[in-house]
Design an enzyme around this catalytic site. Structure first.
Site, PDB file in Angstrom:
ATOM      1  N   HIS A 809       0.811  -1.212   0.000  1.00  0.00           N
ATOM      2  CA  HIS A 809       0.000   0.000   0.000  1.00  0.00           C
ATOM      3  C   HIS A 809       0.846   1.264   0.000  1.00  0.00           C
ATOM      4  CE1 HIS A 809       0.654  -0.385   4.435  1.00  0.00           C
ATOM      5  NE2 HIS A 809       0.595   0.952   4.384  1.00  0.00           N
ATOM      6  N   ASP A 865       0.010  -7.858   1.517  1.00  0.00           N
ATOM      7  CA  ASP A 865       0.498  -6.470   1.501  1.00  0.00           C
ATOM      8  C   ASP A 865       2.027  -6.457   1.497  1.00  0.00           C
ATOM      9  OD1 ASP A 865       0.575  -3.746   1.542  1.00  0.00           O
ATOM     10  OD2 ASP A 865       0.075  -3.544   3.683  1.00  0.00           O
ATOM     11  N   ASP A 960       3.155   1.306  19.819  1.00  0.00           N
ATOM     12  CA  ASP A 960       2.629   0.721  18.578  1.00  0.00           C
ATOM     13  C   ASP A 960       3.334   1.388  17.396  1.00  0.00           C
ATOM     14  OD1 ASP A 960       1.122  -0.698  16.792  1.00  0.00           O
ATOM     15  OD2 ASP A 960      -0.746   0.411  17.150  1.00  0.00           O
ATOM     16  N   SER A 966       4.489   2.563   8.001  1.00  0.00           N
ATOM     17  CA  SER A 966       4.087   1.520   7.050  1.00  0.00           C
ATOM     18  C   SER A 966       5.266   1.078   6.189  1.00  0.00           C
ATOM     19  CB  SER A 966       2.966   2.034   6.148  1.00  0.00           C
ATOM     20  OG  SER A 966       1.755   2.101   6.840  1.00  0.00           O
TER      21      SER A 966
END
Length: 1019
Positions: A809, A865, A960, A966
């Site tokens: 992505h 992904d 987190d 990403s």
């Protein structure tokens, strides 16, 4: 002188004086003067007598005086009396003349013969009996005539015959009249007859007849013979009876007429037929001559004239008209230089030894036009290696040329469309090795071929070469008459014929027609352009002068008829068999004839690269027709080629060791046998005798190797370019006797998952990292056209020098699988600060070349992904740029257990909801998929964790991965080795829609191990 006694009156004298004044040089006879006398001599020697002379009156100064009239003197009168025999005073002539003289003064010469008497006054002859004529020169009656010994004659009367009767001796017949008579004109009425023998009577020949005259068969009688149909006469058609009683020849015979078989048409030739016998019962009766002439650019091969023999056979084989190449052919010549129209054969002559030379051939039976034409002819089996003539035929366009190995020559395959050729045999038309070929004629020790076709000198030389000859060469003073007669018979007056230099030690002087001299300093043949003293002219022979042929020169480019010549002495020499090609070698030929290997010729052999010669380098054809030594062999030198050099590594080649190495493990000589000492010493093998011939090892070691080849025993030592690579495979490899390197191929693999930062325990809360602590971390910036800036939007992991792995992505348009153009991305390695302006020289920036997204990527649920980015330029591994280790099935089983801790890094949003200025790290435990799904379910965010994903994070949240992280790595420590290594097990993929660090809402990661096969398709 005394005047007369009487007186003349003065008046008369005065008148006379007046009258005489105009002519004082003449006297007047007045009767006043007395005679005078001259003393003259009569005859010679003769006697003296007086000759009376009358005097006249002359005047001088009016006085008269006397002297002989007309001023005569003794010298004017006396000489004529010397011719007389007898003289008389007062007589104006001779009384008598000497013998054979006549006339008044005896000046005539008498012409009387045969005792005739000459008249003293007139010279007329009075003849004796039996003679007559003006000078008594004619004998009365006819002269006697000679006769043959066999003729008998009777004369009547015997002394002065008026008739003669003739007869013959027994056995002879009289030819002519039996009596002749003497005619009044002194001629006989006929010639005397002859006595001749009679010739035998002749009967008609079988199948013929004879036409004979009536009467006796005596000298001059003629017989005429003829034959019945269909017979013809053998011998003379007419015979004449000779004086010896013999006919002038043998009696002819009648023989049945024989016909020769019909002749086949000769292509490109015209012919003329001359019937050899009078009867014309068929097309080619015996004696018929057929003469051929080739048209256009075709040359006659064979006899130009065939004759029908009496046995019904032709005198020779039919000739052919062929095109002959006008360029010299060598082993390197390509067929394209000789091809004519499609289907048209062209004769060439290949030299000996072409199978021993290099040259590419494409095809089998049908060949590519760029093939070596002579090697192709040997490959096709049309020629032996000793060379010879062959016809090259244009085969037109062709493709799919097939390769094959035939007759010692390997041809290659070629698929392209091109003009092609094939071969036809050249039919032999020679009269044996010791004679000249058909259509050639012998001149001393040479065979000569003469043609009226006109060519420039170089083209003429090419034609002769392709007829297994050379352009004719003669010595200056030795011009055979047979050659000039042949040239004249063909109507050739100017012909290319070279002039040979005889003495190599002295300058050659050649006298030109203008009497100037050209001095040449070497023993070349004086005819070719470019020779010393002869830049553009060539020599030709001019025979227009019937008595003296002369040498002249003209432009070498001017066409002329020419003569070819081959040496007969070569054909009489011993000939050696064709030694054939040398496999993996080449040969240089010396002194070979154009059509084989004769005594004195030699071959020098050499080998191709990586081969050495075993045997004699040069072999010579001896006078007994054998080679001086066997053909050598080319033996391959065993080598190893350049070993592959690993990327990011190097190899060092060391030569073979000159000393025997000792093995440190398992040496058989570490234990001694329990033999007695003398036996132990005797057990050693005796030394081998030294040979004078070099061993194959010595010969092989002397061969110079081309670059990239190494001898057996050479060693290849491998190293990697830096400590950031580790060597896989054999560090050292040896060139074995089979030509291969021992061991396994070496490669330099980047050292993965190693961090140069100090080894420290996990830090549980997210915090900044040290520079270079995570050297595989990649920053992926995307060009934002609306903002005119590059924005660091994702992370990635370095797999090797050219490949980055990230989330799909990150490189696709939102909510689609469409890949963004690679030019819209920049990739950073070794980066620490988000702000590009703070980057130091250790940061490496690369452009993207290609982007590959997993074909199963689902932008809706982010399943599959994962994506790969190929860099345009490889990165350089440094302390801050190093690859991460890919997982294995073992590491994945160990690491992806619930509670196992991992580290996630990136420049994503922090707890202040701002993007981190420095790369951040956080330690996260692995969470079971069911726990992850349950947590999201409780938050009313149901989802499914597929087998391609796993979750990590804390139940209470707070720590987190977040937006901007990403594609970044989730790595696990592998302490199974001495040195800790980090393994990439996950790629930051998704999180809670509610935000980062939410309780029970764990981060989702792409499970890298699932995609190892797909990744290895690219890297």
């Amino acid at each position: 002188m005394v005047l007369a006694s009487f007186l003349v009156s003065g008046l008369v004298l005065g008148i006379l004086a007046q009258q005489m004044r105009p002519v004082q040089s003449r006297g007047v006879d007045l009767g006043l003067c007395d005679e005078t006398r001259f003393e003259c001599k009569c005859g010679d020697p003769g006697y003296v007598f007086n000759v009376p002379m009358k005097q006249c009156t002359y005047f001088y100064r009016w006085r008269p005086y006397c002297k002989p009239c007309d001023d005569l003197e003794a010298k004017d009168i006396c000489p004529k009396y010397k011719r007389c025999q007898e003289c008389k005073a007062g007589l104006d002539s001779c009384v008598t003349c000497p013998p054979n003289k006549y006339g008044t003064w005896c000046s005539g010469e008498c012409q009387c013969k045969n005792g005739g008497i000459c008249d003293q006054r007139t010279g007329a002859c009075t003849c004796r009996d039996r003679y007559e004529g003006a000078h008594c020169e004619i004998l009365k009656g006819c002269p006697l005539l000679p006769s043959d010994s066999q003729v008998q004659e009777v004369r009547n009367p015997p002394d002065n015959p008026q008739t003669i009767d003739y007869s013959c001796s027994p056995g002879f017949k009289l030819k002519g009249v039996a009596r002749i008579s003497c005619l009044p004109n002194g001629q006989w009425s006929s010639f005397p007859p002859k006595c001749i023998r009679e010739c035998a009577k002749v009967s008609s020949p079988e199948h013929g007849k004879v036409n004979a005259p009536s009467g006796n068969m005596i000298e001059g009688a003629t017989l005429r013979f003829s034959c019945d149909s269909p017979y013809y006469l053998i011998g003379q058609e007419t015979l004449t009876c000779q004086g010896n009683g013999q006919w002038s020849g043998q009696i002819p015979q009648c023989k049945k007429l024989v016909f020769c078989p019909d002749l086949d048409p000769v292509n490109h030739a015209e012919h003329q037929v001359k019937i050899g016998v009078e009867q014309k019962y068929g097309q080619f009766p015996q004696g018929t001559e057929v003469t051929y002439t080739c048209s256009g650019n075709y040359f006659l091969m064979g006899f130009n004239t065939l004759k029908c023999n009496p046995d019904g056979s032709w005198s020779g084989s039919q000739p052919s008209c062929v095109k002959v190449a006008d360029r010299e052919v060598d082993c390197d010549s390509k067929a394209v230089d000789f091809l004519d129209d499609v289907g048209e054969p062209v004769r060439i002559h290949c030299p000996a030894g072409c199978s021993l030379t290099a040259g590419t051939v494409w095809g089998t039976a049908i060949y590519h036009e760029l093939s070596s034409v002579c090697r192709a002819a040997i490959h096709a089996g049309k020629l032996p290696n000793s060379g010879g003539a062959v016809h090259v035929v244009n085969n037109g366009p062709y493709s799919d040329f097939l390769g094959s190995d035939l007759n010692g020559i390997k041809s290659e395959e070629l698929k392209s469309l091109a003009r092609s050729f094939r071969f036809d045999y050249v039919s032999s038309s020679t009269a044996g090795r010791s004679g000249c070929p058909d259509g050639w004629f012998e001149v001393e020790e040479n065979c000569v071929y003469v043609t009226s076709k006109q060519r420039a000198w170089e083209r003429a030389q090419g034609v002769c070469t392709n007829m297994a000859a050379r352009l004719a060469v003669l010595d200056k003073d030795l011009i055979p008459s047979s050659l000039t007669e042949t040239l004249r018979g063909k109507g050739l007056t100017t012909t290319w014929i070279g002039l040979h230099r005889l003495d190599a030690e002295k300058p050659f002087v050649w006298e030109l027609m203008d009497r100037s001299n050209v001095v040449l300093n070497d023993n070349l043949t004086f005819w070719a352009s470019g020779e010393p003293g002869n830049e553009t002219n060539c020599v030709y022979l001019d025979i227009r002068d019937q008595l003296q042929p002369v040498w002249k020169t003209k432009s070498c480019f001017q066409p002329s008829s020419f003569a070819c010549m081959m040496d007969l002495s070569d054909r009489n020499k011993a000939k050696c068999d064709d030694p054939g090609p040398l496999e993996n070698g080449h040969a240089t030929l010396h002194g070979q004839s154009i059509d084989g290997f004769y005594a004195g010729s030699s071959i020098r052999y050499s080998c191709e690269v990586l081969h050495y010669l075993s045997g004699t380098e040069t072999v010579t054809c001896t006078t007994n027709g054998t080679w001086s030594a066997p053909k050598p062999r080319c033996i391959k030198v065993i080598t190893c080629q350049n070993p592959p050099v690993p990327s990011y590594g190097s190899v060092e080649i060391k030569p073979p060791s000159r000393t025997n190495s000792i093995s440190r493990v398992g040496s058989p000589f570490l234990r001694l046998p329990r033999l007695p000492l003398p036996l132990a010493r005797a057990a050693k093998p005796p030394p081998k005798p030294r040979s004078s011939q070099p061993s194959t090892v010595d010969l092989a070691s002397k061969v110079k190797l081309p670059e990239g080849h190494y001898r057996v025993g050479s060693r290849a030592i491998y190293t990697c370019e830096s400590r950031y690579y580790e060597l896989l495979g054999s560090q050292g490899r040896r060139c074995d006797s089979n030509g291969n390197w021992s061991g396994r191929p070496a490669s330099c693999i980047p050292v993965c998952g190693r961090s140069d930062s100090p080894r420290s325990p996990f830090i549980w809360n997210g915090n900044s990292t040290e520079i270079g602590q995570w050297p595989w971390q990649a920053g992926i910036s995307r060009w934002l056209a609306d903002h005119n800036m590059w924005f660091l939007q994702c992370g990635g992991s370095l797999l090797n020098e050219k490949w980055i792995v990230t989330a799909a992505h990150c490189v696709t348009y939102s909510a689609t699988a469409e890949i963004i153009d690679p030019s819209q991305f920049k990739i950073y390695l070794g980066k620490y600060y988000r702000d590009d302006s703070r980057d130091d020289d250790y940061v490496q920036v690369r452009e993207a070349l290609e982007i590959h997204v997993n074909p199963n990527y689902d932008p809706g649920n982010l399943n599959f992904d994962i994506a790969l980015i190929q860099l345009k330029t490889p990165v350089t591994l440094t302390t801050r740029v190093q690859p991460i280790c890919l997982p294995t099935d073992i590491t994945t089983r160990e690491h992806l257990k619930e509670g196992t801790l991992a580290v996630v890094t990136g420049w994503g949003l922090n707890e202040n909801n701002t993007y981190s200025e420095m790369i951040q790290q956080a330690v996260l435990p692995v969470v079971a998929a069911s726990t992850c799904e349950e947590g999201y379910k409780e938050a009313d965010l149901p989802l499914t964790v597929t087998e391609n994903m796993f979750c990590a994070g804390y139940k209470k949240g707070r720590y987190d991965a977040c937006s901007g992280d990403s594609g970044g790595p989730l790595v696990f420590a592998d302490d199974s080795r001495t040195e800790r290594r980090w393994v990439l097990e996950g790629i930051v993929s998704w999180g809670s829609p509610s935000g980062c660090g939410k309780a029970n809402q764990y981060g989702g990661f792409t499970k890298v191990n699932v995609f190892l096969s797909w990744i290895r398709q690219f890297i």
